[in-house]
Structures are given as C-alpha cells and as structure tokens.
Design a protein around this motif. Structure first.
Motif, PDB file in Angstrom:
ATOM      1  N   ILE A 261       8.879   2.827  -6.061  1.00  0.00           N
ATOM      2  CA  ILE A 261       8.422   3.690  -4.969  1.00  0.00           C
ATOM      3  C   ILE A 261       9.451   4.818  -4.825  1.00  0.00           C
ATOM      4  O   ILE A 261      10.650   4.565  -4.825  1.00  0.00           O
ATOM      5  CB  ILE A 261       8.222   2.904  -3.638  1.00  0.00           C
ATOM      6  N   CYS A 262       8.968   6.023  -4.770  1.00  0.00           N
ATOM      7  CA  CYS A 262       9.826   7.213  -4.657  1.00  0.00           C
ATOM      8  C   CYS A 262      10.887   7.246  -5.762  1.00  0.00           C
ATOM      9  O   CYS A 262      12.014   7.673  -5.540  1.00  0.00           O
ATOM     10  CB  CYS A 262      10.487   7.263  -3.281  1.00  0.00           C
ATOM     11  N   GLY A 263      10.517   6.759  -6.937  1.00  0.00           N
ATOM     12  CA  GLY A 263      11.421   6.797  -8.080  1.00  0.00           C
ATOM     13  C   GLY A 263      12.448   5.685  -8.140  1.00  0.00           C
ATOM     14  O   GLY A 263      13.299   5.662  -9.019  1.00  0.00           O
ATOM     15  N   TYR A 264      12.388   4.754  -7.192  1.00  0.00           N
ATOM     16  CA  TYR A 264      13.346   3.649  -7.157  1.00  0.00           C
ATOM     17  C   TYR A 264      12.632   2.323  -7.352  1.00  0.00           C
ATOM     18  O   TYR A 264      11.594   2.069  -6.730  1.00  0.00           O
ATOM     19  CB  TYR A 264      14.087   3.606  -5.807  1.00  0.00           C
ATOM     20  N   ARG A 265      13.212   1.466  -8.183  1.00  0.00           N
ATOM     21  CA  ARG A 265      12.685   0.117  -8.347  1.00  0.00           C
ATOM     22  C   ARG A 265      13.176  -0.687  -7.153  1.00  0.00           C
ATOM     23  O   ARG A 265      14.382  -0.826  -6.931  1.00  0.00           O
ATOM     24  CB  ARG A 265      13.151  -0.505  -9.665  1.00  0.00           C
ATOM     25  N   ILE A 266      12.243  -1.208  -6.371  1.00  0.00           N
ATOM     26  CA  ILE A 266      12.574  -1.907  -5.132  1.00  0.00           C
ATOM     27  C   ILE A 266      13.558  -3.045  -5.369  1.00  0.00           C
ATOM     28  O   ILE A 266      14.506  -3.228  -4.600  1.00  0.00           O
ATOM     29  CB  ILE A 266      11.295  -2.421  -4.437  1.00  0.00           C
ATOM     30  N   GLU A 267      13.363  -3.787  -6.430  1.00  0.00           N
ATOM     31  CA  GLU A 267      14.205  -4.950  -6.706  1.00  0.00           C
ATOM     32  C   GLU A 267      15.669  -4.566  -6.946  1.00  0.00           C
ATOM     33  O   GLU A 267      16.562  -5.403  -6.809  1.00  0.00           O
ATOM     34  CB  GLU A 267      13.715  -5.711  -7.952  1.00  0.00           C
ATOM     35  N   GLU A 268      15.929  -3.305  -7.281  1.00  0.00           N
ATOM     36  CA  GLU A 268      17.287  -2.866  -7.604  1.00  0.00           C
ATOM     37  C   GLU A 268      17.989  -2.148  -6.452  1.00  0.00           C
ATOM     38  O   GLU A 268      19.165  -1.797  -6.575  1.00  0.00           O
ATOM     39  CB  GLU A 268      17.250  -1.967  -8.836  1.00  0.00           C
ATOM     40  N   ILE A 269      17.307  -1.940  -5.350  1.00  0.00           N
ATOM     41  CA  ILE A 269      17.908  -1.249  -4.206  1.00  0.00           C
ATOM     42  C   ILE A 269      18.899  -2.204  -3.542  1.00  0.00           C
ATOM     43  O   ILE A 269      18.546  -3.322  -3.170  1.00  0.00           O
ATOM     44  CB  ILE A 269      16.830  -0.787  -3.205  1.00  0.00           C
ATOM     45  N   GLU A 270      20.139  -1.755  -3.400  1.00  0.00           N
ATOM     46  CA  GLU A 270      21.179  -2.617  -2.847  1.00  0.00           C
ATOM     47  C   GLU A 270      21.340  -2.482  -1.339  1.00  0.00           C
ATOM     48  O   GLU A 270      21.651  -3.455  -0.661  1.00  0.00           O
ATOM     49  CB  GLU A 270      22.510  -2.341  -3.549  1.00  0.00           C
ATOM     50  N   ASP A 271      21.155  -1.284  -0.797  1.00  0.00           N
ATOM     51  CA  ASP A 271      21.314  -1.065   0.638  1.00  0.00           C
ATOM     52  C   ASP A 271      20.206  -1.807   1.384  1.00  0.00           C
ATOM     53  O   ASP A 271      19.018  -1.518   1.174  1.00  0.00           O
ATOM     54  CB  ASP A 271      21.252   0.430   0.939  1.00  0.00           C
ATOM     55  N   PRO A 272      20.555  -2.757   2.254  1.00  0.00           N
ATOM     56  CA  PRO A 272      19.534  -3.578   2.933  1.00  0.00           C
ATOM     57  C   PRO A 272      18.536  -2.755   3.760  1.00  0.00           C
ATOM     58  O   PRO A 272      17.340  -3.040   3.738  1.00  0.00           O
ATOM     59  CB  PRO A 272      20.346  -4.506   3.839  1.00  0.00           C
ATOM     60  N   LEU A 273      19.024  -1.745   4.476  1.00  0.00           N
ATOM     61  CA  LEU A 273      18.116  -0.924   5.282  1.00  0.00           C
ATOM     62  C   LEU A 273      17.165  -0.134   4.394  1.00  0.00           C
ATOM     63  O   LEU A 273      15.958  -0.112   4.631  1.00  0.00           O
ATOM     64  CB  LEU A 273      18.904   0.025   6.190  1.00  0.00           C
ATOM     65  N   MET A 274      17.703   0.496   3.351  1.00  0.00           N
ATOM     66  CA  MET A 274      16.856   1.289   2.453  1.00  0.00           C
ATOM     67  C   MET A 274      15.820   0.396   1.781  1.00  0.00           C
ATOM     68  O   MET A 274      14.672   0.801   1.596  1.00  0.00           O
ATOM     69  CB  MET A 274      17.718   1.997   1.408  1.00  0.00           C
ATOM     70  N   LYS A 275      16.198  -0.821   1.457  1.00  0.00           N
ATOM     71  CA  LYS A 275      15.263  -1.747   0.822  1.00  0.00           C
ATOM     72  C   LYS A 275      14.094  -2.049   1.762  1.00  0.00           C
ATOM     73  O   LYS A 275      12.936  -2.038   1.357  1.00  0.00           O
ATOM     74  CB  LYS A 275      15.986  -3.040   0.425  1.00  0.00           C
ATOM     75  N   LYS A 276      14.376  -2.260   3.043  1.00  0.00           N
ATOM     76  CA  LYS A 276      13.319  -2.541   4.025  1.00  0.00           C
ATOM     77  C   LYS A 276      12.403  -1.332   4.200  1.00  0.00           C
ATOM     78  O   LYS A 276      11.180  -1.478   4.288  1.00  0.00           O
ATOM     79  CB  LYS A 276      13.940  -2.953   5.365  1.00  0.00           C
ATOM     80  N   VAL A 277      13.001  -0.142   4.250  1.00  0.00           N
ATOM     81  CA  VAL A 277      12.204   1.083   4.373  1.00  0.00           C
ATOM     82  C   VAL A 277      11.294   1.229   3.160  1.00  0.00           C
ATOM     83  O   VAL A 277      10.103   1.559   3.296  1.00  0.00           O
ATOM     84  CB  VAL A 277      13.116   2.322   4.535  1.00  0.00           C
TER      85      VAL A 277
ATOM     86  N   GLN B  44      11.281 -10.887  12.597  1.00  0.00           N
ATOM     87  CA  GLN B  44      11.627 -11.560  11.348  1.00  0.00           C
ATOM     88  C   GLN B  44      10.858 -10.917  10.208  1.00  0.00           C
ATOM     89  O   GLN B  44       9.640 -10.761  10.293  1.00  0.00           O
ATOM     90  CB  GLN B  44      11.263 -13.045  11.422  1.00  0.00           C
ATOM     91  N   LEU B  45      11.573 -10.573   9.143  1.00  0.00           N
ATOM     92  CA  LEU B  45      10.871 -10.062   7.963  1.00  0.00           C
ATOM     93  C   LEU B  45      10.012 -11.176   7.388  1.00  0.00           C
ATOM     94  O   LEU B  45      10.407 -12.346   7.411  1.00  0.00           O
ATOM     95  CB  LEU B  45      11.847  -9.586   6.898  1.00  0.00           C
ATOM     96  N   ASN B  46       8.869 -10.800   6.888  1.00  0.00           N
ATOM     97  CA  ASN B  46       7.954 -11.778   6.313  1.00  0.00           C
ATOM     98  C   ASN B  46       8.631 -12.514   5.164  1.00  0.00           C
ATOM     99  O   ASN B  46       9.366 -11.911   4.373  1.00  0.00           O
ATOM    100  CB  ASN B  46       6.681 -11.084   5.832  1.00  0.00           C
ATOM    101  N   GLU B  47       8.359 -13.793   5.076  1.00  0.00           N
ATOM    102  CA  GLU B  47       8.991 -14.615   4.030  1.00  0.00           C
ATOM    103  C   GLU B  47       8.561 -14.213   2.628  1.00  0.00           C
ATOM    104  O   GLU B  47       9.199 -14.584   1.646  1.00  0.00           O
ATOM    105  CB  GLU B  47       8.699 -16.093   4.265  1.00  0.00           C
ATOM    106  N   ASN B  48       7.488 -13.437   2.509  1.00  0.00           N
ATOM    107  CA  ASN B  48       6.992 -13.033   1.198  1.00  0.00           C
ATOM    108  C   ASN B  48       7.465 -11.645   0.756  1.00  0.00           C
ATOM    109  O   ASN B  48       6.922 -11.086  -0.191  1.00  0.00           O
ATOM    110  CB  ASN B  48       5.466 -13.086   1.165  1.00  0.00           C
ATOM    111  N   VAL B  49       8.487 -11.084   1.429  1.00  0.00           N
ATOM    112  CA  VAL B  49       8.939  -9.741   1.041  1.00  0.00           C
ATOM    113  C   VAL B  49       9.440  -9.696  -0.393  1.00  0.00           C
ATOM    114  O   VAL B  49       9.366  -8.647  -1.044  1.00  0.00           O
ATOM    115  CB  VAL B  49      10.016  -9.154   1.989  1.00  0.00           C
ATOM    116  N   SER B  50       9.924 -10.800  -0.906  1.00  0.00           N
ATOM    117  CA  SER B  50      10.422 -10.803  -2.287  1.00  0.00           C
ATOM    118  C   SER B  50       9.294 -10.561  -3.297  1.00  0.00           C
ATOM    119  O   SER B  50       9.552 -10.210  -4.445  1.00  0.00           O
ATOM    120  CB  SER B  50      11.126 -12.119  -2.606  1.00  0.00           C
ATOM    121  N   LYS B  51       8.056 -10.709  -2.853  1.00  0.00           N
ATOM    122  CA  LYS B  51       6.908 -10.456  -3.720  1.00  0.00           C
ATOM    123  C   LYS B  51       6.553  -8.974  -3.792  1.00  0.00           C
ATOM    124  O   LYS B  51       5.683  -8.579  -4.556  1.00  0.00           O
ATOM    125  CB  LYS B  51       5.693 -11.253  -3.242  1.00  0.00           C
TER     126      LYS B  51
END
Length: 108
Positions: free
Chosen positions: A70-86, A58-65
């Motif tokens: 990172i790597c030139g991408y704003r995490i909050e704007e990443i749409e691909d679920p797998l890429m967001k987790k990576v 289970q992903l930690n409940e605080n991942v939204s924090k």
C-alpha cells in the motif's frame, strides 16, 4: 495529522466506487474495536492518528492477515507501529474501493 481530516477522504474513495460510509465505518470498527458511537466521538474530538490508535479498544486479532503493498510499502515490512496501523487501515479502505467483498476485507 487529525484522523477526522482523513476520514472524509476514506468515505469519498469508497463512495466513488459505489461503496458506503457504513462499510467504511464497519471496517474501521473491525480494525480498532471502536463502536460506532465511540468512533464518532474520536472524529468529533479531532484526535490525531496516534491518539486514535492509542485509545482504540483493541486491534483486531486478525490484523496479521492484512498483507500486501500500500502506497509503495509492503505492510509486513513496516517497522513503525503507528505507521503500520495507518497502513492497515489504508489497505482495508483500498480493498473496499477495489470491490472486494466485506467478508474478504474483514478476513473472515
């Protein structure tokens, strides 16, 4: 890409900044819900990132924090679920290497 092929790079990045493998493992377990034993099994099985995250308890409940760039991408704007987790994981390891305390990294 196999998680086990990237994992040593996470450790190297941390150790170059006087952090430890144990801290890297703690971060990964915090994020994914794996135990140290189950994490090692995933590494030994050479699963890819998709399988690694699919099989995570289970992903930690605080991942939204976990926010920022990172790597030139704003995490909050990443749409691909797998890429967001990576990128969550990349961001946490980056914070470790930059000297943040574990308490801040683990969003306590």
């Amino acid at each position: 890409m196999a998680f086990s092929s990237v994992y040593p790079h996470y450790i190297t990045k941390a150790e170059k900044k006087n952090r430890t493998k144990a801290e890297v493992d703690e971060i990964i377990c915090w994020l994914t819900g794996y135990t140290l034993e189950s994490l090692q099994k995933q590494i030994d099985s050479k699963v890819d990132f998709e399988t690694f995250f699919e099989q995570s308890p289970q992903l930690n409940e605080n991942v939204s924090k976990i926010t920022g760039v990172i790597c030139g991408y704003r995490i909050e704007e990443i749409e691909d679920p797998l890429m967001k987790k990576v990128r969550y994981l990349d961001k946490l390891i980056d914070e470790l290497a930059k000297g943040k305390t574990m308490e801040k990294i683990l969003r306590k």
